[in-house]
Design an enzyme around this catalytic site. Structure first.
Site, PDB file in Angstrom:
ATOM      1  N   CYS A  89       1.220   3.347   3.095  1.00 28.29           N
ATOM      2  CA  CYS A  89       1.757   2.258   4.186  1.00 28.29           C
ATOM      3  C   CYS A  89       3.415   2.470   4.132  1.00 28.29           C
ATOM      4  CB  CYS A  89       1.454   0.828   4.150  1.00 28.29           C
ATOM      5  SG  CYS A  89      -0.401   0.833   4.351  1.00 28.29           S
ATOM      6  N   CYS A  99       0.928  -1.197   0.069  1.00 26.91           N
ATOM      7  CA  CYS A  99       0.099  -0.146  -0.130  1.00 26.91           C
ATOM      8  C   CYS A  99       0.966   1.290   0.081  1.00 26.91           C
ATOM      9  CB  CYS A  99      -1.052  -0.095   1.114  1.00 26.91           C
ATOM     10  SG  CYS A  99      -1.163   1.344   2.046  1.00 26.91           S
TER      11      CYS A  99
END
Length: 127
Positions: A52, A49
């Site tokens: 992330c 992600c």
């Protein structure tokens, strides 16, 4: 040529070390952190992600900087779907903050700057 290849290999190793990421926390490490008497933040996300990935160096820095004062953990929800269910994660990244007694005190969804994480750890009891 051999020296050039060796230098390139060393450069790759150093670059990899500089981008070290926190390992995905286990159930045991989560339990230990929550019972440690220190405030804890658990970032639940995925290595794939984009937000992330942007948080990874921040979490690594905080983990080193506050090692003796707070626990900073990361859980990859793609690797550990049971943790995603346990913490009721609906979107990633999600940061869950716990006070020194292991009680959840705050949640945040999305990317979070280092200063904001520190602010929430202080509110959770970081000294």
């Amino acid at each position: 040529m051999k020296k050039l290849v060796t230098a390139f290999a060393i450069t790759l190793l150093l670059a990899g070390a500089a981008q070290a990421e926190l390992p995905s926390a286990t159930d045991t490490s989560v339990r230990q952190s929550l019972s440690s008497g220190k405030p804890t933040v658990i970032d639940l996300g995925a290595r794939t992600c984009i937000p992330c990935k942007k948080m990874a160096p921040i979490l690594e820095s905080l983990s080193s900087e506050y090692r003796s004062k707070a626990s900073v953990l990361f859980i990859d929800v793609h690797e550990n779907q049971a943790a995603a269910e346990k913490f009721r994660i609906q979107m990633i990244p999600t940061q869950v903050f716990f006070n020194a007694q292991g009680k959840e005190v705050k949640r945040h969804v999305g990317f979070m700057e280092k200063a904001e994480i520190v602010k929430e750890l202080r509110a959770a009891g970081l000294k």
